[in-house]
Design an enzyme around this catalytic site. Structure first.
Site, short mmCIF file in Angstrom:
data_model
loop_
_atom_site.label_atom_id
_atom_site.label_comp_id
_atom_site.label_asym_id
_atom_site.label_seq_id
_atom_site.Cartn_x
_atom_site.Cartn_y
_atom_site.Cartn_z
N ALA A 145 -6.91 5.46 3.22
CA ALA A 145 -8.37 5.30 3.16
C ALA A 145 -8.77 3.85 3.43
O ALA A 145 -9.72 3.58 4.17
CB ALA A 145 -8.89 5.75 1.80
N TYR A 146 -8.05 2.93 2.83
CA TYR A 146 -8.33 1.51 3.04
C TYR A 146 -8.10 1.14 4.51
O TYR A 146 -8.88 0.37 5.09
CB TYR A 146 -7.42 0.68 2.13
N SER A 147 -7.06 1.69 5.11
CA SER A 147 -6.78 1.42 6.52
C SER A 147 -7.93 1.91 7.39
O SER A 147 -8.38 1.22 8.32
CB SER A 147 -5.48 2.11 6.95
N ALA A 148 -8.42 3.12 7.10
CA ALA A 148 -9.51 3.70 7.89
C ALA A 148 -10.79 2.88 7.75
O ALA A 148 -11.48 2.60 8.74
CB ALA A 148 -9.76 5.13 7.45
N SER A 150 -11.03 -0.31 6.94
CA SER A 150 -10.83 -1.61 7.58
C SER A 150 -10.89 -1.51 9.10
O SER A 150 -11.42 -2.40 9.77
CB SER A 150 -9.48 -2.21 7.16
#
Length: 239
Positions: A145-148, A150
């Site tokens: 989720a954090y990757s998406a 960012s």
């Protein structure tokens, strides 16, 4: 060697400036003569700055803060407010958790920029620095989720920079790898050790190193940079 800038007369907003990278950015801008306003949910006491309690995901909270700040312009906006969330496989995430991740990291950047950009447009100039992440470039396992979120910040930076290229507004992004903050340390020693092991420089980054890059991007020395993504990963970034 210490590099200094003279930003006297300029006003900045730094979101998420209570601690970590945001606090380092706010402090370094203040030392350069900027009138710094820190926006954070947490109370902030940092010499040379002023702070307001702001929820970047709430439009009313943003508008109230701008009203308190008064009629002056905004020269610098650093969208730093972020939330890492849990470090675990995507299947184990509750939807409320990844929704919060998107709200804070991506939509919070949208909301604040949407309100501040017209002020910069009116002045015909400004600097916007969005904090992304190495996760947004490479997609890190257990941080889906954090990757998406960012990755969205990175794409938003590139798109917005083109929209305002007819002005002296510059929009850039910084994509840090693991930086030595509470946000990273809270992942636990085992995870932090693995991050250090994966780094060619074999250490975490220092928040002040990120802050130095932010200040440079806000200076006239960086006038030809816009829509760019600057790594702060200690060599971990592969492209």
């Amino acid at each position: 060697m210490s590099v200094t800038y003279d930003f006297a007369g300029r006003t900045a907003i730094v979101t998420g400036g209570a601690r970590g990278i945001g606090r380092a950015i706010a402090g370094k801008l203040a030392l350069s003569g900027v009138d710094v306003w820190i926006w954070d949910i947490e109370p902030v006491e940092l010499e040379g700055t002023r702070s307001l309690s702001v929820d970047v995901t709430k439009r009313d909270s943003i508008m109230q803060a701008l009203t308190i700040m008064g009629e002056g312009g905004i020269d610098i906006l650093v969208n730093n407010a972020g939330w890492l969330g849990s470090y675990k496989p995507f299947e184990e995430f509750e939807p409320t958790e990844w929704q919060r991740n998107l709200q804070v990291n991506l939509l919070g950047t949208f909301e604040v920029t949407h309100r501040v950009l017209p002020l910069m447009r009116r002045a015909g100039k400004g600097r916007i620095v969005n904090m992304g992440s190495l996760a947004g470039k490479e997609g890190l396992p257990s941080l889906a989720a954090y990757s998406a979120a960012s990755a969205g910040v990175i794409a938003f930076t590139k798109a917005l920079s083109r929209e305002v290229s007819d002005t002296d507004i510059r929009v850039n992004c910084i994509a840090p790898g693991p930086i030595d903050t509470r946000l990273i340390r809270d992942l636990g020693n085992e995870t932090v050790d693995a991050m250090i092991s994966a780094s060619p420089l074999k250490r975490l980054g220092d928040p002040n190193e990120v802050a130095a890059l932010v200040v440079w991007l806000c200076s006239d020395a960086s006038a030809f940079n816009t829509g760019a993504v600057f790594d702060m990963s200690g060599g971990r970034a592969r492209y």
